[in-house]
Design a protein around this motif. Structure first.
Motif, short mmCIF file in Angstrom:
data_model
loop_
_atom_site.label_atom_id
_atom_site.label_comp_id
_atom_site.label_asym_id
_atom_site.label_seq_id
_atom_site.Cartn_x
_atom_site.Cartn_y
_atom_site.Cartn_z
N GLU A 390 13.03 -5.96 -0.76
CA GLU A 390 12.28 -4.70 -0.78
C GLU A 390 10.93 -4.85 -0.09
O GLU A 390 10.18 -5.79 -0.38
CB GLU A 390 12.08 -4.23 -2.22
N VAL A 391 10.64 -3.91 0.81
CA VAL A 391 9.33 -3.84 1.46
C VAL A 391 8.66 -2.55 1.03
O VAL A 391 9.24 -1.47 1.14
CB VAL A 391 9.47 -3.87 3.00
N ARG A 392 7.45 -2.67 0.54
CA ARG A 392 6.64 -1.49 0.22
C ARG A 392 5.48 -1.42 1.20
O ARG A 392 4.97 -2.45 1.64
CB ARG A 392 6.15 -1.53 -1.23
N VAL A 393 5.07 -0.19 1.51
CA VAL A 393 4.04 -0.03 2.54
C VAL A 393 2.96 0.93 2.05
O VAL A 393 3.26 1.95 1.42
CB VAL A 393 4.65 0.45 3.87
N GLY A 394 1.72 0.57 2.33
CA GLY A 394 0.59 1.43 2.04
C GLY A 394 -0.04 1.92 3.33
O GLY A 394 0.19 1.37 4.41
N ILE A 395 -0.83 2.98 3.22
CA ILE A 395 -1.45 3.61 4.39
C ILE A 395 -2.91 3.19 4.47
O ILE A 395 -3.66 3.28 3.50
CB ILE A 395 -1.34 5.13 4.32
N MET A 396 -3.31 2.72 5.66
CA MET A 396 -4.67 2.25 5.87
C MET A 396 -5.29 2.96 7.07
O MET A 396 -4.58 3.31 8.02
CB MET A 396 -4.68 0.72 6.07
N ASP A 397 -6.60 3.13 7.03
CA ASP A 397 -7.33 3.70 8.16
C ASP A 397 -7.69 2.57 9.11
O ASP A 397 -8.71 1.87 8.94
CB ASP A 397 -8.60 4.42 7.67
#
Length: 792
Positions: A390-397
């Motif tokens: 499983e790969v989880r991804v967050g959003i970054m500026d």
């Protein structure tokens, strides 16, 4: 003649491209790669074994011969023109002004001093830029090629630290650079997410290439807890930046309503279509060439500087050359995203895996479709009773992350292969033997049969060539003076891919020579050289009598040099064009002759002639056929069949890497003293090119292991080491002699029997280095890069 459908007949994109629409992404990914990504077979396009239609798999002839790269002499003599070496009359030079905040708006922008500076022709900001549509990112649509869908200089918004906020055009590059330094920008700063921990706190399961990056089989956590032997470790890999030998550049001009671009792209057709949509013009009004590209590795796609150069040229009415500085590449062109990974393995006493858990997090921007798929290798390499991937991804500026050589698998194999080394130690088992015991009979997650897989042969040949000393859980490191010496090994993995849409044109002339044309790209890996060799074998002509044209969007096909798939794509296109050519030649055979009326499948081309496949002595030369028809040449064009081979087969390349390191007992200095890689990649089309590709990937992986690290300042979202003086990469003294070899067994399901080789050697060396360090000094390093402070 056989003609493909209109290559530019593509769906129109909506004005507001939303990257979070999974249904759009899923359809686009499947369209880009056919079933290569979705894995779904269709009744209309049943899988046909390539062996049934590709005689080169059975009789390769001279394929594999070590031809030197055709572009080599041109580059040595300075006769190969790269993107920044083309010139238009009246051309001016562009320089960018970069934002210094991670998120906010431009309050004021003062360009008066810049406009008054010597040589300045035009200064463009969001206030006077042409109105443009947002670009389409790669994987978001079938033809998208951009790094993100953010509008380019259309308003005062700032989305990352380094975003271009002004373009200066001047008579010389020096004048443009100086004037850019005079632009004064004031900002209203907004809160930005620039911390990995903050970005991933609520991370969702990643969606990438048409699928969720999650796979569960059985209860892996329970199996891990019950396993007699287990390891459970955390790993991290940093942000990395592209640093191709050729900095990014583009030279553009608007001539009679046509946008002409000399670019350094990996995909001429997709870049041209993306630019056309941005400017609201028909794709036929964009002529883009990229004959010579100085390295790509996934980063030479479409970035904001392309659009800004074309927009500034349009607004100023002058051709523009835009060449990024090294710092500019770090500010505008993305790289590999950082990851945090958990790798847990459970095994019985015999070393057979009962649990494989590979999970973790990474980051991306909100406006692209790229997630670092670091569990890729864990899906396919080893048999396990239960799995949780499983790969989880967050959003970054931040600057948009993108593809970088062997995306996902390069960083994922590091954790997988170092964890296996720890498990082998706990089991008291040799690391090679542990891997062999878990070699699957069929693909572990899909159940499909392997089209061809000889990884065990690669292990054994690599161990023999390297002089591997089997071990039973104990370290075998030794000391030589002030140096600790150790050895380690790891596996390599990369999937076979072939995207749809490729095509080729073959022109045969009455002097017995041929020209092959395709819109593919050559970034230094020898595309034209390999294509000429394949075409020569199909046509039955000497290698020297086949010429190749590429790197022009007006040529056939929509081909991208990415995912190690271009050789397969072009190979399938050349095979289709050759079949069409045989049919055309058969129609020219004289009435009453043995060749007249024969189906194309009963004919072949050999020694410059059309001949009966069953009896090649029955033949007529190409020259005679053309002369009888009153033609001086014949030209055919064909599109490759859909990539249905992966609908029934599991197609992957694998390999084994063995490494020896030395660690200084006083300073902690790390040296790589020996390294060997043996690869199973199907047929090798050119031994010299293959050896170069394998060695290049190993060197790049050594850089990932020991030094590459984009220092992202989480206080302001700015990369703090945007130069060769601070972003370290291997030099000659860091790299030992590299021994490479291959099994050379053809894949019966791949065109010409060959799978891609451009990325697999990026996978494995970093783990082999880490495992060798443990053998030398007894210290496990689970965070890249392995700098000397971690070894003290």
């Amino acid at each position: 003649m056989t003609q493909p459908s209109d290559k530019h007949a593509v769906p129109k994109a909506g004005e507001n491209l939303k990257i979070d629409r999974r249904e759009m992404l899923a359809g686009s990914a499947a369209t880009i790669a056919g079933v290569a990504l979705s894995g779904a077979a269709t009744a209309e396009q049943p899988a046909v074994p390539v062996d049934a239609r590709d005689p080169l798999i059975r009789t390769p002839g001279n394929l594999g011969a070590a031809h030197s790269r055709r572009d080599g002499p041109l580059k040595v003599r300075g006769e190969a023109k790269f993107a920044a070496e083309h010139k238009f009359p009246g051309m001016v030079y562009g320089a960018l002004v970069f934002s210094t905040i991670a998120r906010g708006t431009i309050r004021t922008i003062d360009t008066d001093a810049a406009e008054a500076a010597p040589g300045v022709v035009f200064v463009m900001t969001h206030k006077n830029a042409p109105r443009l549509a947002p670009p389409e990112p790669f994987y978001a649509t079938r033809t998208g090629m951009a790094g993100s869908s953010l509008p380019v200089m259309q308003d005062a918004s700032v989305h990352w630290n380094g975003q271009p906020v002004a373009v200066v055009l001047a008579a010389t590059q020096e004048e443009a650079d100086h004037a850019a330094s005079l632009v004064n920008v004031a900002y209203d700063v907004e809160d930005a997410v620039t911390s990995f921990e903050d970005a991933t706190a609520g991370a969702d399961v990643a969606f990438y290439a048409g699928r969720d990056l999650k796979y569960v089989a059985g209860d892996a956590e329970a199996a891990l807890a019950a396993a007699p032997v287990s390891v459970d470790r955390e790993y991290s890999t940093p942000q990395q930046n592209h640093n191709q030998i050729e900095p990014h550049a583009v030279t553009v001009a608007w001539q009679d309503g046509v946008l002409r671009m000399h670019d350094c792209t990996q995909g001429v057709d997709m870049s041209a279509i993306t630019m056309a949509k941005v400017f609201g013009i028909d794709p036929s009004k964009v002529h883009l060439t990229a004959e010579y590209v100085g390295g790509g590795f996934g980063g030479k796609t479409l970035w904001q500087y392309h659009i800004l150069a074309a927009a500034a040229a349009q607004a100023a009415g002058r051709p523009v050359r835009m060449t990024l500085t090294r710092e500019g590449v770090f500010r505008v062109c993305g790289g590999r995203a950082p990851t945090r990974q958990r790798l847990a393995l459970g095994a019985d006493r015999d070393g057979r895996l009962t649990a494989l858990i590979h999970t973790g997090t990474t980051v991306k921007i909100a406006h692209n479709a790229m997630t670092e798929p670091f569990t890729e290798a864990s899906h396919h390499m080893y048999q396990a009773d239960s799995m949780h991937l499983e790969v989880r991804v967050g959003i970054m500026d931040m600057l948009g992350n993108t593809f970088m050589r062997a995306p996902g698998s390069a960083v994922g194999t590091f954790s997988l292969e170092t964890a296996l080394d720890e498990l082998a130690e706990k089991l008291g088992m040799d690391p090679v033997e542990l891997r062999i015991r878990n070699e699957p009979d069929n693909n572990p997650t899909t159940g499909k049969p392997f089209s061809q897989r000889a990884l065990v042969d690669a292990y054994r040949e690599g161990a023999r060539r390297f002089g591997w000393r089997p071990r039973s859980g104990q370290r075998l490191g030794r000391r030589e003076g002030e140096w600790f010496v150790g050895t380690g090994m790891a596996s390599a993995y990369y999937p076979y891919k072939r995207f749809g849409g490729s095509a080729a044109r073959i022109t045969l002339t009455d002097d017995g020579k041929a020209l092959v044309e395709t819109a593919g790209a050559d970034m230094g890996m020898g595309t034209s050289t390999a294509t000429a060799a394949v075409a020569a074998e199909r046509l039955g002509l000497p290698y020297e009598d086949v010429d190749v044209r590429h790197g022009d969007n007006k040529l056939p096909g929509s081909i991208i040099a990415a995912a190690s798939q271009q050789t397969a794509a072009i190979g399938a296109s050349v095979a289709a064009a050759h079949a069409a050519l045989v049919a055309e030649l058969a129609a020219l055979a004289p009435e009453g002759g043995a060749l007249r009326g024969q189906p194309a499948a009963a004919l072949k081309t050999v020694d410059g002639s059309l001949a009966l496949a069953a009896d090649p002595s029955v033949r007529i030369s190409f020259a005679d056929l053309l002369a009888r028809s009153g033609q001086t040449s014949i030209s055919v064009e064909a599109t490759a069949p859909p990539p249905t081979e992966v609908s029934e087969w599991s197609m992957h390349s694998t390999g084994a890497v063995f490494c020896e390191v030395k660690v200084n007992a006083v300073t902690g200095e790390l040296r790589i003293s020996r390294i060997c890689g043996v690869y199973d990649c199907g047929r090798i089309l050119n031994e010299k090119l293959a050896a170069s590709q394998f060695r290049g990937g190993i060197i790049m992986s050594l850089g990932m292991a020991m030094m590459e690290y984009a220092q992202f300042d989480e206080r302001n979202g700015r990369i703090a080491n945007p130069s060769f003086g601070a972003y370290y990469m291997p030099s000659h003294l860091d790299v030992p002699e590299i021994d490479v070899a291959w099994t050379g067994i053809p894949d019966p399901q791949a065109p010409t029997g060959a799978r891609g080789i451009g990325e697999i050697s990026m996978n494995g060396p970093s783990a082999a280095v880490a495992n060798a360090i443990y053998d030398a000094i007894g210290k496990r390093v689970r965070d890249l890069p392995i700098t000397l402070d971690k070894l003290m």
